[in-house]
Design an enzyme around this catalytic site. Structure first.
Site, short mmCIF file in Angstrom:
data_model
loop_
_atom_site.label_atom_id
_atom_site.label_comp_id
_atom_site.label_asym_id
_atom_site.label_seq_id
_atom_site.Cartn_x
_atom_site.Cartn_y
_atom_site.Cartn_z
N SER A 1 93.50 -31.10 8.29
CA SER A 1 92.35 -31.15 7.39
C SER A 1 91.03 -31.03 8.14
O SER A 1 89.99 -30.77 7.53
CB SER A 1 92.36 -32.45 6.58
OG SER A 1 93.47 -32.50 5.72
N CYS B 1 94.54 -35.98 -1.28
CA CYS B 1 93.39 -35.33 -0.66
C CYS B 1 93.15 -33.94 -1.27
O CYS B 1 92.76 -33.85 -2.42
CB CYS B 1 93.58 -35.28 0.85
SG CYS B 1 92.04 -34.94 1.74
N GLY C 1 85.50 -33.68 2.64
CA GLY C 1 84.11 -33.30 2.46
C GLY C 1 83.81 -32.87 1.04
O GLY C 1 82.65 -32.60 0.70
N HIS D 1 93.91 -41.30 1.83
CA HIS D 1 95.19 -41.03 2.50
C HIS D 1 96.06 -42.28 2.54
O HIS D 1 95.95 -43.10 3.46
CB HIS D 1 94.94 -40.52 3.92
CG HIS D 1 94.46 -39.11 3.97
ND1 HIS D 1 95.30 -38.04 4.17
CD2 HIS D 1 93.23 -38.59 3.82
CE1 HIS D 1 94.61 -36.91 4.14
NE2 HIS D 1 93.34 -37.22 3.93
N GLU E 1 99.06 -42.51 3.35
CA GLU E 1 99.96 -42.47 4.52
C GLU E 1 99.25 -42.96 5.77
O GLU E 1 99.90 -43.17 6.81
CB GLU E 1 100.49 -41.06 4.74
CG GLU E 1 99.57 -40.11 5.48
CD GLU E 1 98.38 -39.62 4.67
OE1 GLU E 1 97.49 -38.95 5.24
OE2 GLU E 1 98.34 -39.90 3.46
#
Length: 375
Positions: free
Chosen positions: A45, A265, A309, A348, A350
């Site tokens: 990412s 995400c 972002g 996130h 995870e």
């Protein structure tokens, strides 16, 4: 070795390269994590971005294969106040400078990272260039201005796989799909995972939930998902502007009508688009492992790992229940469809790096698949 960092608005700082000569550019952002630099470096990412770490000393525990989130370094450059050249940790296999050199990524230190972070927070994330070769700041500023904006960039094409694969618990393993479909190897629910730049810990945690996974590229169509006999769909994280993935959004809209679907995400953003919403660019983004999020379904406050972002406009969605919000700025952090088995979070769960407060998301998805698909 002297290095200059120049931003598109004329802001210039001087530092030193700890990876040798070179020049690179990208969107300059800051990450507020104290640790987890290896996971940051290998998170797809971060493609297209130069990452400034706000913590002053980075690299002191070295690098190990166990902490990789993909097979390579994806950041354009790594910016720190001080880089530790001699790590001290029993797990360390290589120093941070040598690791970056091995992957051809520039690292600079001696930068006033507090000044850079404050500038980006006030003025927003922006394009920048780092160079040991060009000594004229004005020329570097012009080069920064010539770089493409993050808005309008499809960076998924840089990091996504070209073909399906399986996850063996440690690394991706190539798989050839037969004309008649897919030979599933496990006993759990058959899950198609879309890899837009996935972090490996997502695959680890999905495997822990018992899913039989086939990981596929973004070009995998809804008809292909049906052909392999999938029972659920998962959409991964990834880089760039989600609005550029128009073909993928159209396919996701079809999938969400048919399968239990979850996204993290970028996957959250693509689901937002597929359900009729829109995304917008954040001023300086959310990057770090200390962002507070509230789960509105339980009232619980979680400290989350974040790296984005863009976000889904909270006012653009209909037919969904808002499940999570960011307590720093009130932006959308999660939603669930009111009538379909569809859930997504912007942060996130995870982690890697970061706390495990939100890890329940994977069990929540597993339970949703069990209820919706009976498996």
């Amino acid at each position: 070795m002297r290095a200059l960092l120049a931003l598109e608005d004329g802001f210039v700082l001087e530092g030193r390269s700890f990876t040798g000569p070179g020049e690179t550019g990208g969107e300059a952002i800051f990450n507020t994590g104290m640790t987890g630099y290896q996971e940051v470096l290998t998170d797809p990412s971060y493609a297209g971005q130069m990452v400034c770490m706000t913590y002053p000393l980075v690299g002191n525990y070295g690098v190990t294969r166990e902490d990789m989130e993909s097979g390579k370094v994806h950041v354009e450059a790594f910016i720190v106040k001080e880089c530790c050249k001699v790590p001290s940790n029993w797990r360390s296999e290589i120093s941070l400078p040598d690791y970056l050199k091995r992957h051809g990524v520039m690292g600079i230190e001696g930068i006033d990272t507090r000044a850079l972070t404050r500038h980006l927070r006030i003025h927003g994330a922006m394009r920048g260039v780092i160079s040991t070769q060009e000594t004229d700041p004005a020329r570097l500023v012009e080069r920064a201005r010539a770089l493409p904006s993050m808005e309008g960039q499809n960076l998924v094409t840089r990091v996504a796989p070209a073909a399906p694969y399986r996850w063996d618990g440690e690394r991706p393993q190539a798989v050839t799909l037969e004309p008649g479909g897919c030979a599933w190897v496990g006993k759990g629910p058959r899950l198609v995972v879309y890899d837009f730049g996935i972090k490996w810990n997502i695959l680890r945690l999905l495997a822990q939930q018992g899913f039989d996974m086939l990981v596929v590229p973004p070009s995998f169509k809804a008809a292909d998902v049906a052909a392999v006999g999938a029972q659920a769909v998962f959409l991964s994280n990834g880089p760039g502007d989600p609005a550029t993935l128009k073909d993928e959004i159209a396919e996701i809209a079809k999938l969400a009508q048919t399968y239990p679907t979850a996204g993290i995400c970028l996957g959250h953003q693509l689901l937002g688009h597929a359900l009729g919403g829109r995304t917008m660019k954040l001023k300086f983004g959310h990057h770090g492992c200390n962002h507070p999020v509230k789960d509105l379904t339980t009232g619980r406050i979680e400290i989350s790992s974040q790296n984005h972002g863009f976000c889904v406009d909270i006012d653009s969605l209909t037919d969904v229940e808002i499940t999570h919000v960011n307590l720093n700025d009130g932006t959308l952090e999660g939603f669930a469809h009111k009538t379909k088995p569809v859930i997504a979070v912007q942060h996130h769960p995870e982690a890697s790096p970061g706390p495990n407060d939100s890890r329940y998301f994977f069990a929540r998805f597993r339970n949703m698949v069990r209820e919706a698909a009976g498996c």
